[in-house]
Design an enzyme around this catalytic site. Sequence first.
Site, short mmCIF file in Angstrom:
data_model
loop_
_atom_site.label_atom_id
_atom_site.label_comp_id
_atom_site.label_asym_id
_atom_site.label_seq_id
_atom_site.Cartn_x
_atom_site.Cartn_y
_atom_site.Cartn_z
N ASN A 206 -36.67 -30.11 -27.83
CA ASN A 206 -36.83 -28.76 -28.34
C ASN A 206 -37.79 -27.98 -27.42
O ASN A 206 -38.27 -28.52 -26.42
CB ASN A 206 -37.34 -28.78 -29.79
CG ASN A 206 -38.63 -29.57 -29.92
OD1 ASN A 206 -39.68 -29.17 -29.42
ND2 ASN A 206 -38.55 -30.72 -30.60
N ASP A 275 -35.78 -34.36 -35.82
CA ASP A 275 -35.34 -34.88 -37.12
C ASP A 275 -34.28 -35.97 -36.97
O ASP A 275 -34.16 -36.85 -37.83
CB ASP A 275 -34.77 -33.74 -37.99
CG ASP A 275 -35.83 -32.73 -38.37
OD1 ASP A 275 -36.97 -33.14 -38.63
OD2 ASP A 275 -35.52 -31.52 -38.38
N LYS A 285 -24.93 -43.77 -17.72
CA LYS A 285 -24.68 -42.34 -17.83
C LYS A 285 -23.28 -42.10 -18.41
O LYS A 285 -22.30 -42.69 -17.96
CB LYS A 285 -24.79 -41.68 -16.46
CG LYS A 285 -24.49 -40.18 -16.48
CD LYS A 285 -24.54 -39.59 -15.08
CE LYS A 285 -24.13 -38.12 -15.12
NZ LYS A 285 -24.13 -37.52 -13.76
N PHE A 319 -47.43 -28.26 -39.84
CA PHE A 319 -46.97 -26.99 -39.30
C PHE A 319 -45.52 -26.78 -39.73
O PHE A 319 -44.74 -27.74 -39.79
CB PHE A 319 -47.06 -26.98 -37.77
CG PHE A 319 -48.38 -26.50 -37.23
CD1 PHE A 319 -48.47 -25.29 -36.58
CD2 PHE A 319 -49.52 -27.26 -37.40
CE1 PHE A 319 -49.68 -24.84 -36.09
CE2 PHE A 319 -50.74 -26.83 -36.92
CZ PHE A 319 -50.82 -25.61 -36.25
N LYS A 333 -42.41 -27.46 -48.07
CA LYS A 333 -42.81 -28.56 -47.21
C LYS A 333 -44.19 -29.09 -47.60
O LYS A 333 -44.42 -30.30 -47.63
CB LYS A 333 -42.81 -28.11 -45.74
CG LYS A 333 -43.06 -29.20 -44.73
CD LYS A 333 -42.90 -28.65 -43.31
CE LYS A 333 -43.10 -29.73 -42.26
NZ LYS A 333 -42.91 -29.19 -40.89
N LYS A 337 -44.50 -33.00 -49.01
CA LYS A 337 -45.11 -33.96 -48.10
C LYS A 337 -46.59 -34.21 -48.42
O LYS A 337 -47.29 -34.85 -47.65
CB LYS A 337 -44.93 -33.49 -46.66
CG LYS A 337 -43.46 -33.26 -46.33
CD LYS A 337 -43.18 -33.06 -44.87
CE LYS A 337 -41.67 -32.85 -44.65
NZ LYS A 337 -41.28 -32.86 -43.25
#
Length: 397
Positions: A206, A275, A285, A319, A333, A337
């Site tokens: 990301n 995730d 490859k 975050f 969240k 959590k």
Amino acid sequence: MLNGRKIVVGVTGGIAAYKAAELVSRLRQDGAAVPVVLTDAAQEFIRPLVFEALTGQDVFTGLFGGRKPLPHITLASESDLLVIYPATANVIGQAACGLAPDLLTTLLLAFKGPVIFCPAMNSKMYENPALQENIRRLEDRGYIIISPETGRLACGETGAGRLAPVTTVLETIRGVLAPKDFKGFNFLVTAGPTREHLDPVRYITNRSSGKMGYAIARAARDRGARVVLVSGPTSLEKPAGISCIDINTALEMREAVLSHFDASDVVIMCAAVSDYRPADLSTHKIKKGNAELTVKFTLNPDILVELGSHKRQQILVGFAAETEKVLDHARTKLQAKNLDLIVANDIGRKGAGFESDTNVVGLVFRDGRFIELPMMDKFLVAHRLLDVILDLRQNDK
């Protein structure tokens, strides 16, 4: 952060003297009062008028003839920190020998607070054994030396001797003057992205740059904490004085975090953890074919959920980087959590996001409170977050 502080900037006669104008300007933006002391040689490179315009006050250029008598005594007694930017070989040598031929070196002898030297000169001068010995003598006396960078110099040569950038000096100043209100605390901070490999060549990741997590780690260090930073792959320089653990995958991050969790007082999970990961890792490859490629993914463990279910005395902060319904997602969240606090981050807002040096966040508490912070530098966001964490810690007692 520096609001109400008085920081003396001493400018000596090097070609990099013009860069002191930016430092003074940035210190003023941070809220500091900034008296400037110019040596005679410095005035050959930059005029006092520049600093008078930036500070709104007279510039000190000598021991005699100014509006204030005994300026070295008044500046020494009234100021919080002295930074010499740039510091030439001449002033470093005079300081090492305790000489005081001008206002700046006289002030240095009278000053009892923290002092920062920022050497800048030709690389051959900087590498000279006499200069290096003088620097060691200053360090032995407790002065802070911000080493110059290596690169192209004004003389055309390449080597060590480039004046440290303003951002580095600002961070050092903030760290020196920061309250040590987390002394004795153990912090665990995660930062950056994770990488989930498809084959030996390709991976899924990301856009996280790690800047926010690194800023938090540095801020906690500056405020006296012992910090463990678990970081995914980034291009950021490892911060000094911090125990850094490099990881790649979400599973590696989980292992590193769990191994340090029990010993931590504050855990701030700022990393952007994948995730999902590919269910099957190809040992070779994957070659391009004529058909579409389908990849099956499997869930990664939710590290925050695991920490939330095991936490005891720890303050646990998460975050939430979101693109829509930011506050709703953050609150969900936080509850799911078992977090003490969550930082809601709308990555679509101007001035926020992964690669940005600034951020726009909101703080969501377990009791439903919400505090929205204005856009600010990520290092300042980090300190605001630590202020809130300190309040939470004290209220728990």
